[in-house]
Design an enzyme around this catalytic site. Structure first.
Site, PDB file in Angstrom:
ATOM      1  N   SER A   9       0.841  -1.200   0.000  1.00 29.31           N
ATOM      2  CA  SER A   9       0.000   0.000   0.000  1.00 29.31           C
ATOM      3  C   SER A   9       0.877   1.251   0.000  1.00 29.31           C
ATOM      4  O   SER A   9       1.669   1.478   0.914  1.00 29.31           O
ATOM      5  CB  SER A   9      -0.908   0.011   1.230  1.00 29.31           C
ATOM      6  N   HIS A  33      -1.316  -1.197  -4.275  1.00 32.35           N
ATOM      7  CA  HIS A  33      -2.577  -0.740  -3.677  1.00 32.35           C
ATOM      8  C   HIS A  33      -2.491   0.766  -3.462  1.00 32.35           C
ATOM      9  O   HIS A  33      -1.583   1.260  -2.799  1.00 32.35           O
ATOM     10  CB  HIS A  33      -2.787  -1.479  -2.357  1.00 32.35           C
ATOM     11  N   ASP A  35      -4.354   4.039  -2.159  1.00 33.32           N
ATOM     12  CA  ASP A  35      -5.437   4.490  -1.271  1.00 33.32           C
ATOM     13  C   ASP A  35      -5.761   5.954  -1.503  1.00 33.32           C
ATOM     14  O   ASP A  35      -4.958   6.830  -1.172  1.00 33.32           O
ATOM     15  CB  ASP A  35      -5.002   4.343   0.195  1.00 33.32           C
ATOM     16  N   MET A  37      -8.144   9.012  -0.358  1.00 33.63           N
ATOM     17  CA  MET A  37      -9.043   9.433   0.738  1.00 33.63           C
ATOM     18  C   MET A  37      -9.442  10.882   0.531  1.00 33.63           C
ATOM     19  O   MET A  37      -8.604  11.732   0.223  1.00 33.63           O
ATOM     20  CB  MET A  37      -8.303   9.331   2.070  1.00 33.63           C
ATOM     21  N   HIS A  66      -8.079   1.891  -4.111  1.00 31.54           N
ATOM     22  CA  HIS A  66      -9.081   1.780  -3.031  1.00 31.54           C
ATOM     23  C   HIS A  66      -9.616   3.179  -2.768  1.00 31.54           C
ATOM     24  O   HIS A  66      -8.910   4.029  -2.228  1.00 31.54           O
ATOM     25  CB  HIS A  66      -8.390   1.174  -1.804  1.00 31.54           C
ATOM     26  N   MET A  68     -11.630   5.622  -0.881  1.00 28.41           N
ATOM     27  CA  MET A  68     -12.317   5.966   0.372  1.00 28.41           C
ATOM     28  C   MET A  68     -12.880   7.370   0.195  1.00 28.41           C
ATOM     29  O   MET A  68     -12.345   8.365   0.693  1.00 28.41           O
ATOM     30  CB  MET A  68     -11.327   5.858   1.536  1.00 28.41           C
ATOM     31  N   MET A 137     -12.086  -5.178   4.908  1.00 32.81           N
ATOM     32  CA  MET A 137     -11.251  -4.257   5.693  1.00 32.81           C
ATOM     33  C   MET A 137     -11.035  -4.849   7.085  1.00 32.81           C
ATOM     34  O   MET A 137     -11.982  -5.190   7.786  1.00 32.81           O
ATOM     35  CB  MET A 137     -11.939  -2.892   5.832  1.00 32.81           C
ATOM     36  N   ASP A 175      -7.091  -6.042   3.906  1.00 27.34           N
ATOM     37  CA  ASP A 175      -6.371  -4.760   3.981  1.00 27.34           C
ATOM     38  C   ASP A 175      -6.484  -4.188   5.391  1.00 27.34           C
ATOM     39  O   ASP A 175      -7.582  -3.933   5.869  1.00 27.34           O
ATOM     40  CB  ASP A 175      -7.001  -3.800   2.960  1.00 27.34           C
TER      41      ASP A 175
HETATM   42  C1  DX5 Z   1      -6.377   2.074   5.429  1.00 29.80           C
HETATM   43  C2  DX5 Z   1      -5.928   1.729   4.043  1.00 29.80           C
HETATM   44  C3  DX5 Z   1      -4.919   0.676   3.984  1.00 29.80           C
HETATM   45  C4  DX5 Z   1      -3.621   1.048   4.665  1.00 29.80           C
HETATM   46  C5  DX5 Z   1      -3.099  -0.196   5.290  1.00 29.80           C
HETATM   47  O1  DX5 Z   1      -7.347   3.035   5.323  1.00 29.80           O
HETATM   48  O2  DX5 Z   1      -7.028   1.314   3.268  1.00 29.80           O
HETATM   49  O3  DX5 Z   1      -4.660   0.254   2.650  1.00 29.80           O
HETATM   50  O4  DX5 Z   1      -2.660   1.575   3.809  1.00 29.80           O
HETATM   51  O5  DX5 Z   1      -2.000   0.146   6.041  1.00 29.80           O
HETATM   52  P1  DX5 Z   1      -1.310  -0.877   7.061  1.00 29.80           P
HETATM   53  O6  DX5 Z   1      -0.824  -2.026   6.261  1.00 29.80           O
HETATM   54  O7  DX5 Z   1      -0.246  -0.056   7.656  1.00 29.80           O
HETATM   55  O8  DX5 Z   1      -2.376  -1.282   8.055  1.00 29.80           O
HETATM   56 ZN    ZN Z   2      -6.606   0.372   1.342  1.00 31.04          ZN
END
Ligand code: DX5
Ligand code: ZN
Length: 219
Positions: A9, A33, A35, A37, A66, A68, A137, A175
């Site tokens: 990620s 991956h 992310d 947000m 991903h 969010m 999740m 994840d």
């Molecule tokens: C959390 C993200 C994850 C995050 C995971 O909101 O969706 O993808 O990067 O991070 P770790 O592996 O540090 O829990």
């Molecule tokens: Zn994620």
């Protein structure tokens, strides 16, 4: 069960050196991956389209995005243009995701669905046949570095049972809080794609960290 794949990620990488961080692990991982947000769906802001677009020419890795966000489908076309291969959205945002899946595919994107820790598998069950990826999740989304929530394990088992019994081909992804220990539990529960941020990019040696994860999920 399909072979295990590892997706680091990007959230845990050094944002001032993204291309270098990705290049370091490119040959030992199976996808990236990404992310995104928006500061609304989750109480954090990560990065957006221009960062993805700038990173795209530096790697051949599959971009598993991903989202969010409260309104990700508004940006599907732009995510595709920026170089994303798949978009995974939250069932909490799209209680009926069928039109959303169709829209993603119209733009040439693979489509995934995910659910927050309190959301039951029943919420996504009717839609597993229309997704390429089902992400469980194992932390509340928004931040890296949190602890794995074990309630994710029975959810993985249930999703694996549905996918296998119906002969579906969706990836089953986990994840949040993934380490060699939790990855091994998640593998036994049925996951085939392992997303790890902190455990890879915050490790002293990210390549070694990927190897440790891989040996933890080897059958
Ligand atoms: C959390 C993200 C994850 C995050 C995971 O909101 O969706 O993808 O990067 O991070 P770790 O592996 O540090 O829990
Ligand atoms: Zn994620």
């Amino acid at each position: 069960m399909p072979a295990a794949r590892i997706y680091p990620s990007l959230l845990a990488a050094d944002f001032a050196h993204l291309a270098d961080s990705v290049a370091l692990v490119e040959d030992v991982v199976d996808g990236l991956h990404v992310d995104v947000m928006d500061g609304h769906f989750v109480p954090n802001i990560s990065f957006g389209l221009s960062v993805i677009e700038d990173l795209r020419p530096h790697t051949r890795l599959f971009f598993d995005t991903h989202l969010m966000m409260n309104n990700p489908d508004f940006y599907f076309e732009q995510f595709k243009k920026a170089g994303c291969d798949m978009v995974t959205v939250h069932i909490e945002v799209y209680p009926d995701p069928v039109p959303t899946a169709e829209k993603a595919r119209r733009h040439g994107l693979k489509f995934g669905l995910t659910l927050n820790p309190p959301t039951p598998v029943a919420a996504v069950e009717p839609f597993i046949e229309v997704v390429d990826n089902l992400l469980i999740m194992s932390v509340y989304p928004g931040f890296g570095g949190q602890e794995f929530i074990p309630d994710a394990l029975p959810k993985l088992e249930r999703v694996r049972e549905i996918v296998d019994s119906q002969g579906l081909s969706a990836d089953i992804q986990i994840d949040g809080g993934i380490t060699p220990q939790t990855a091994s539990l998640a593998r036994k529960a049925g996951a085939d794609v392992f997303v790890a941020g902190t455990a890879i990019f915050q490790a002293a040696d990210p390549v070694e960290a990927v190897a440790a994860l891989r040996s933890a999920v080897e059958d």
